[in-house]
Design a protein around this motif. Structure first.
Motif, short mmCIF file in Angstrom:
data_model
loop_
_atom_site.label_atom_id
_atom_site.label_comp_id
_atom_site.label_asym_id
_atom_site.label_seq_id
_atom_site.Cartn_x
_atom_site.Cartn_y
_atom_site.Cartn_z
N LYS A 159 -4.56 -1.31 11.10
CA LYS A 159 -5.30 -0.63 10.04
C LYS A 159 -4.53 -0.75 8.74
CE LYS A 159 -8.27 2.46 8.26
NZ LYS A 159 -8.61 1.88 6.96
N ASP A 160 -5.20 -1.19 7.71
CA ASP A 160 -4.58 -1.29 6.40
C ASP A 160 -4.73 0.04 5.67
OD1 ASP A 160 -3.55 -2.07 3.98
OD2 ASP A 160 -5.35 -3.16 3.35
N GLY A 161 -3.60 0.60 5.22
CA GLY A 161 -3.66 1.90 4.55
C GLY A 161 -3.52 1.82 3.05
N ASN A 162 -3.11 0.65 2.50
CA ASN A 162 -2.91 0.60 1.04
C ASN A 162 -3.74 -0.49 0.35
OD1 ASN A 162 -1.62 -1.68 1.83
ND2 ASN A 162 0.32 -1.24 0.81
N GLY A 163 -4.70 -1.06 1.08
CA GLY A 163 -5.66 -1.95 0.44
C GLY A 163 -5.17 -3.34 0.11
N ASP A 164 -4.00 -3.74 0.65
CA ASP A 164 -3.55 -5.11 0.36
C ASP A 164 -4.02 -6.12 1.42
OD1 ASP A 164 -1.96 -4.57 2.52
OD2 ASP A 164 -0.06 -5.02 1.55
N GLY A 165 -4.81 -5.65 2.37
CA GLY A 165 -5.40 -6.58 3.34
C GLY A 165 -4.62 -6.74 4.63
N MET A 166 -3.42 -6.13 4.67
CA MET A 166 -2.54 -6.26 5.85
C MET A 166 -2.36 -4.89 6.48
SD MET A 166 0.04 -8.31 7.27
CE MET A 166 0.69 -9.49 6.11
N GLY A 167 -2.49 -4.83 7.78
CA GLY A 167 -2.26 -3.57 8.48
C GLY A 167 -0.86 -3.04 8.17
N ASP A 168 -0.66 -1.74 8.28
CA ASP A 168 0.64 -1.16 7.93
C ASP A 168 0.79 0.23 8.56
OD1 ASP A 168 -0.88 0.62 6.32
OD2 ASP A 168 -0.91 -0.89 4.72
N LEU A 169 1.95 0.84 8.30
CA LEU A 169 2.24 2.14 8.92
C LEU A 169 1.48 3.28 8.26
CD1 LEU A 169 5.98 1.49 9.62
CD2 LEU A 169 4.26 2.01 11.36
N PRO B 67 8.75 -4.25 4.22
CA PRO B 67 8.12 -3.56 3.08
C PRO B 67 6.59 -3.57 3.19
CG PRO B 67 9.30 -5.57 2.37
CD PRO B 67 9.64 -5.33 3.80
N GLU B 68 6.01 -4.66 3.70
CA GLU B 68 4.53 -4.70 3.77
C GLU B 68 3.98 -3.69 4.77
OE1 GLU B 68 6.59 -7.20 4.58
OE2 GLU B 68 5.81 -8.42 6.24
N PHE B 69 4.83 -3.20 5.67
CA PHE B 69 4.37 -2.15 6.60
C PHE B 69 4.69 -0.75 6.06
CE2 PHE B 69 5.01 -5.45 10.18
CZ PHE B 69 3.73 -5.95 9.97
#
Ligand code: GLC
Ligand code: CA
Length: 548
Positions: free
Chosen positions: A21-31, A74-76
């Motif tokens: 699930k992407d939480g910050n809208g950059d297209g990549m799933g993250d924490l 950082p991306e997560f």
């Protein structure tokens, strides 16, 4: 520290972070996305999460090429997001397990950068060999992912060994300093509060002394480097110098392992090296050793795989149970039937969830996600997939990738019928399976008859049934080509699981000693009609009866 073996009562959920699930809208799933979904994970009734790698990584193998073991990418969301997630998980009673990937690092790891420049103490952190005078490679081994297992390094003017991708140089575990690094990594995360590790390709960490050539071509790959001579010694050291100080769990990925061999690692003793192994037999009912050598699905192979692990570990060691992870295509598309998605998704759930062991559920499995099948080989990204049989004509490659590629199960989790399946508000890093309009979490939540609700019910039942934890597995009708029937039997309780693997109606007759009219039907995916001491089983029907 005394091991309580708490994991025996647990069910785990696996997160493959890029696609959860992407939480910050950059297209990549993250924490951030994981934090948003902790209540959802908890609502499944599971007790813990296994995270595929979250560490900084150039992404040559989607995080299994690590450039820093003591940080979060950082991306997560970096370490702050991880700590928040860890707190949130623990507050909900969810354990957190990290992926330990120490057979290799990324070639961008500082250790490798220093090793290739012969800067001590890193000079011998990797497996370096000079070119042979005859110009040949140091030995004839093949890598798992990218051609030969040796890569020339211009900086050091030597070859380095890589059993996986070129960007994944193998660590030299024979070097005591490297083993101390592993111990530091283990202690670092355990001190932070994580509850254990899934250990990546751990059976490769000790290489044959002298790295000898393989005599026959079939032995140039995995057979040559699996279960090296010092494997037990190194695992014992990790236990003594790190794991033993914590009440944690270790689950080790072991390719080509048999139950007999597994006992060497997991037989329950105070000093057993590992707690559970991830075996591949249960993933080989429709292929030979690897997904890339497909065969027709065989129910006999499937039953034999589950039965033999259940029986041979009984009373001696604990099983890890799974049907899916990030390394295989979706199980519903393999062992089940997309045409009978609802029925077969539920049947597969009950088929393994009532066996003895600790079940793992891979993200999306609980909503019956199916394989992503692109119409061109160009769309695949996975390093294992794209180098496989590169020389074959495109249509043949496409057919093979449709059967075997890990990318089929790496598309983002389908949360809703909204744009991008509700996975991201940005541009997704990878393709989304177009069937998200029908298959998604929101739709499954809304339908009381869904696969998702079936998983919840099965998990909660599993916890109430003493026979599943303490009983003894027994299979019935092992020869049937249509049904998989087993029971968990304990003094006061017996649980009978009947699974049809047929797309037609088939008559089922109860095994001797079982009178279905006296049992309690606690889980089903069709009706409850009996027909004598049996029933006409619908396509992919499953029934779970309890006798007490
Ligand atoms: C394991 C991982 C897989 C990875 C490989 C190399 O098999 O599960 O995803 O590509 O190891 O690290
Ligand atoms: Ca993101």
């Amino acid at each position: 520290m005394k091991r309580t073996r708490w994991y025996k009562d647990a069910v785990f959920y696996q997160i493959w972070p890029r696609s959860f699930k992407d939480g910050n809208g950059d297209g990549m799933g993250d924490l951030y996305g994981v934090c948003e979904k902790l209540d959802y994970i908890k609502s499944l009734g599971v007790d813990g999460i296994w995270f595929s790698p979250l560490y900084p990584s150039p992404g040559a193998d989607c995080g299994y090429d690590i450039s820093n073991y003591m940080d979060i990418a950082p991306e997560f969301g970096g370490m702050p997001a991880f700590q928040k997630m860890l707190e949130g998980a623990h507050a909900r009673g969810l354990k957190v397990i990290m992926d330990l990937v120490v057979n290799h690092t990324s070639d961008e790891h500082e250790w490798f950068q220093k090793s290739r420049r012969r800067i001590d103490p890193y000079t011998d952190y990797y497996i370096w060999r000079p070119a042979r005078p005859d110009g040949k490679l140091p030995n004839n081994w093949d890598s798992m992912f990218e051609g030969k297992a040796w890569q020339w390094d211009e900086v050091r003017q030597e070859y380095y060994l890589h059993l996986f991708a070129i960007k994944q140089p193998d660590l030299n575990m024979d070097n005591p300093l490297v083993r101390q690094e592993v111990i530091r990594i283990l202690r670092f995360w355990l001190e932070m509060g994580v509850d254990g590790f899934r250990e990546d390709v751990i059976t490769f960490i000790s290489k044959q002394d002298g790295l000898p050539d393989a005599m026959i071509p079939a032995m140039r790959g995995i057979f040559r480097y699996n279960f090296g001579p010092h494997l037990h010694e190194y695992l014992q050291q990790f236990r003594r110098e790190a794991l033993d100080d914590y009440d944690c769990v270790t689950i080790a990925e072991c390719a080509l392992i048999t139950p007999e061999k597994a006992l060497e690692f997991v037989e329950e003793k105070d000093d057993s090296e590992l707690d559970m192994v991830i075996q591949f037999d249960c993933m080989s009912a429709d292929c030979l050793f690897t997904d890339y050598v497909p065969m027709p699905f065989s129910l006999h192979r499937l039953k034999n795989a589950f039965s033999s692990w259940q029986k041979k570990l009984e009373g001696r060691a604990w099983n890890m149970l799974y049907l899916e992870n990030h390394d295989h295509p979706r199980v519903l598309s393999r062992y089940g039937s997309e045409r009978f998605r609802l029925a077969s998704g539920k049947m597969l759930c009950a088929m393994y969830l009532f066996q003895k062991g600790t079940p793992f559920i891979y993200q999306g499995q609980e909503i019956g996600m199916t394989n992503w099948l692109p119409d061109s080989v160009e769309l695949y990204e996975d390093v294992q997939t794209i180098h496989h049989r590169e020389h074959l004509p495109e249509d043949q490659r496409l057919r093979l990738y449709h059967r075997a590629s890990r990318d089929s199960a790496r598309t983002p989790v389908q949360w809703s019928a909204e744009k991008n399946a509700g996975f991201t508000t940005g541009t997704p890093w990878f393709f989304i399976n177009p069937n998200y309009l029908e298959i998604n979490v929101a739709a499954e939540e809304a339908n009381p008859d869904s696969i998702l609700h079936f998983y919840r019910k099965a998990i909660s039942l599993r916890k109430q049934l003493k026979a599943v934890r303490d009983g003894v597995y027994r299979d019935y009708d092992l020869l049937s080509g249509r049904f998989y029937v087993y029971a968990m039997e304990e003094k006061l309780q017996r649980v009978l699981v009947i699974c049809s693997f047929s797309s037609r109606v088939q008559h089922f007759k109860a095994p001797k000693g079982y009178d279905l009219s006296k049992g309690r039907l606690v889980l089903k995916n069709y009706g409850d009609r009996l027909d004598g001491n049996g029933f006409h089983a619908m396509p992919y029907e499953v029934r779970v009866y309890v006798f007490e």
